[in-house]
Design a protein around this motif. Sequence first.
Motif, short mmCIF file in Angstrom:
data_model
loop_
_atom_site.label_atom_id
_atom_site.label_comp_id
_atom_site.label_asym_id
_atom_site.label_seq_id
_atom_site.Cartn_x
_atom_site.Cartn_y
_atom_site.Cartn_z
N ALA C 19 15.26 71.71 42.97
CA ALA C 19 15.56 71.71 44.40
C ALA C 19 15.33 73.00 45.08
CB ALA C 19 17.06 71.32 44.57
N ARG C 20 15.54 74.17 44.34
CA ARG C 20 15.14 75.48 44.87
C ARG C 20 13.69 75.73 45.25
NH1 ARG C 20 14.93 80.43 43.59
NH2 ARG C 20 16.23 81.82 45.23
N ARG C 21 13.04 75.27 44.02
CA ARG C 21 11.36 75.24 44.41
C ARG C 21 10.88 74.57 45.84
NH1 ARG C 21 6.87 72.89 43.53
NH2 ARG C 21 7.83 70.74 43.02
N ARG C 22 11.49 73.27 45.95
CA ARG C 22 11.18 72.69 47.03
C ARG C 22 11.70 73.21 48.30
NH1 ARG C 22 9.70 66.92 46.29
NH2 ARG C 22 9.29 66.75 43.60
N LEU C 23 12.75 73.80 48.20
CA LEU C 23 13.54 74.29 49.52
C LEU C 23 12.71 75.74 49.99
CD1 LEU C 23 17.28 73.77 49.07
CD2 LEU C 23 15.61 72.93 51.00
N LEU C 24 11.88 76.42 48.91
CA LEU C 24 11.27 77.63 49.32
C LEU C 24 9.93 77.19 49.94
CD1 LEU C 24 11.69 79.49 45.87
CD2 LEU C 24 12.32 80.21 48.07
N SER C 25 9.46 75.84 49.40
CA SER C 25 8.31 75.21 50.15
C SER C 25 8.94 74.94 51.58
CB SER C 25 7.73 74.10 49.60
OG SER C 25 7.07 73.37 50.17
N SER D 25 17.30 79.58 63.39
CA SER D 25 18.73 78.86 62.90
C SER D 25 18.45 78.35 61.67
CB SER D 25 19.63 78.49 64.01
OG SER D 25 20.48 77.53 63.36
N VAL D 26 17.51 77.09 61.71
CA VAL D 26 17.00 76.32 60.55
C VAL D 26 16.60 77.11 59.40
CG1 VAL D 26 15.51 74.76 59.53
CG2 VAL D 26 16.74 74.39 61.69
N ARG D 27 16.13 78.17 59.48
CA ARG D 27 15.45 79.07 58.61
C ARG D 27 16.64 79.63 57.99
NH1 ARG D 27 11.47 83.73 59.62
NH2 ARG D 27 13.15 84.59 60.64
N GLY D 28 17.68 80.14 58.62
CA GLY D 28 18.60 80.92 58.06
C GLY D 28 19.35 79.82 57.10
N HIS D 29 19.79 78.51 58.00
CA HIS D 29 20.47 77.82 57.09
C HIS D 29 19.74 77.35 55.84
CE1 HIS D 29 23.33 74.11 58.14
NE2 HIS D 29 23.50 74.21 56.76
N ILE D 30 18.70 77.11 55.66
CA ILE D 30 17.78 77.23 54.45
C ILE D 30 17.83 78.26 53.23
CG2 ILE D 30 15.48 76.89 53.12
CD1 ILE D 30 15.59 74.38 54.86
N GLU D 31 17.92 79.31 53.94
CA GLU D 31 18.32 80.54 53.20
C GLU D 31 19.58 80.33 52.65
OE1 GLU D 31 16.11 83.12 52.73
OE2 GLU D 31 14.93 83.42 54.44
N LYS D 35 20.39 80.51 48.48
CA LYS D 35 21.51 81.22 48.17
C LYS D 35 22.45 80.21 47.11
CE LYS D 35 21.37 85.11 49.65
NZ LYS D 35 21.28 85.87 50.99
N MET D 36 23.17 79.17 47.66
CA MET D 36 24.06 78.32 47.21
C MET D 36 23.31 77.89 45.62
SD MET D 36 25.08 75.35 49.87
CE MET D 36 26.26 74.29 48.54
N LEU D 37 21.93 77.69 45.69
CA LEU D 37 21.35 76.98 44.42
C LEU D 37 21.10 78.01 43.33
CD1 LEU D 37 18.63 74.82 46.30
CD2 LEU D 37 20.56 74.02 44.81
N GLU D 38 21.13 79.44 43.70
CA GLU D 38 21.35 80.54 42.70
C GLU D 38 22.68 80.42 41.92
OE1 GLU D 38 20.48 84.20 44.66
OE2 GLU D 38 18.71 83.45 45.22
N ASP D 39 23.71 79.99 42.65
CA ASP D 39 24.86 79.96 41.99
C ASP D 39 25.07 78.32 41.19
OD1 ASP D 39 26.75 81.75 41.77
OD2 ASP D 39 27.40 81.57 44.01
N ASP D 40 26.20 78.07 41.10
CA ASP D 40 26.46 76.72 40.57
C ASP D 40 27.09 75.58 41.35
OD1 ASP D 40 25.53 76.21 38.18
OD2 ASP D 40 27.12 76.76 36.76
N PRO D 41 26.28 75.24 42.44
CA PRO D 41 26.99 74.59 43.38
C PRO D 41 27.44 72.94 43.12
CG PRO D 41 24.61 74.14 43.71
CD PRO D 41 24.87 75.04 42.51
N TYR D 42 28.21 72.54 43.85
CA TYR D 42 28.48 71.10 43.86
C TYR D 42 27.73 70.26 44.52
CZ TYR D 42 31.11 66.88 44.07
OH TYR D 42 31.59 65.49 43.76
N CYS D 43 27.03 69.31 43.68
CA CYS D 43 25.92 68.47 44.35
C CYS D 43 26.19 67.91 45.96
CB CYS D 43 25.76 67.15 43.45
SG CYS D 43 25.59 67.36 41.60
N ILE D 44 27.35 67.46 45.95
CA ILE D 44 27.67 66.76 47.32
C ILE D 44 27.74 68.18 48.46
CG2 ILE D 44 29.43 65.88 48.76
CD1 ILE D 44 28.31 63.96 47.22
N ASP D 45 28.12 69.40 48.00
CA ASP D 45 27.72 70.49 49.08
C ASP D 45 26.40 70.64 49.35
OD1 ASP D 45 30.51 70.90 49.12
OD2 ASP D 45 30.84 72.02 47.32
#
Lengths: 96, 96, 96, 96
Positions: C19-25, D25-31, D35-45
Amino acid sequence: MNQVHEHTLHLDSNTRHEARRRLLSVRGHIEGILKMLEDDPYCIDVLRQIKAVEGALDKAGELVLQSHLKHHVTNAAQRGDADQLVEELMEVLKYR
Amino acid sequence: MNQVHEHTLHLDSNTRHEARRRLLSVRGHIEGILKMLEDDPYCIDVLRQIKAVEGALDKAGELVLQSHLKHHVTNAAQRGDADQLVEELMEVLKYR
Amino acid sequence: MNQVHEHTLHLDSNTRHEARRRLLSVRGHIEGILKMLEDDPYCIDVLRQIKAVEGALDKAGELVLQSHLKHHVTNAAQRGDADQLVEELMEVLKYR
Amino acid sequence: MNQVHEHTLHLDSNTRHEARRRLLSVRGHIEGILKMLEDDPYCIDVLRQIKAVEGALDKAGELVLQSHLKHHVTNAAQRGDADQLVEELMEVLKYR
């Protein structure tokens, strides 16, 4: 009506009746659009009606989906058919 | 069937017949789902049918939209109702 | 980033990386659109790019959804949080 | 960024700036999701965030579409490229 599954996972009776009720209303709505189309309707009015019918179908689908998740998916690991259920779900959820 | 426009922009006759043909098929498809729901269907089979009907409705809507764009929207500036037509379109296109 | 769940259901590591790879793209794609918008782009070209980005986000979302269904939903009955998981899913699936 | 049109139909300047603002703003949201995906997020989040980004992209697309309809489509008959504009629109609107 291509794929009929032989397993014992059936739509629960309440949801089945509620889905039926909603689809009867959808059918009535379609009849209304068909009647519109015998006349000389304005394009946007037809598009609004089609959109409304799709919204009603979405709602019927959500009921069925929720019932399926609750009664068949959340206990699939115990039953042993988790992989199949996930695959089917992904196919049906892919762009709704 | 709430809003009926009194203007003279009607769906062209060919598109009207083709949309009607497709909605008759949609109605038949809905009948089929209603019949399924009298039995004991598998949830996913119901969801597949609902999705197929929505696809058919999308196609009918696309025909009507295309005809509207071609016959009524592309000449709206000349007719002087461009703002109204754009507003209506945006409302109908907002999430389909 | 409003709701953070404290439970122990985390996205599995493979899906997280994919998912991270795809979001980087996706981020790169957004950068491309931002660059387009510094120039004088044709509207339809912008719409095509936005649509492509949404398709890529859909795919990323499908990966996460599939992993969630497989690892957390199909065994929810055993864990005892089936109702909560179904409710969350329905909220997220309601028109995607 | 495959198709570049050589014609003179450009996105109007106000819409271009507003679309740019929203895509930043979308780009910021993607960032944020990255960042969430570097941690251990809950799928639904993660799914909620992806859905929110898609909603923001939809809004940006609607702005561009509205501007295109208003400035380029409603006067296409006068300009003589109505058929091409309708075809392009139908392609972009086909499942959004």
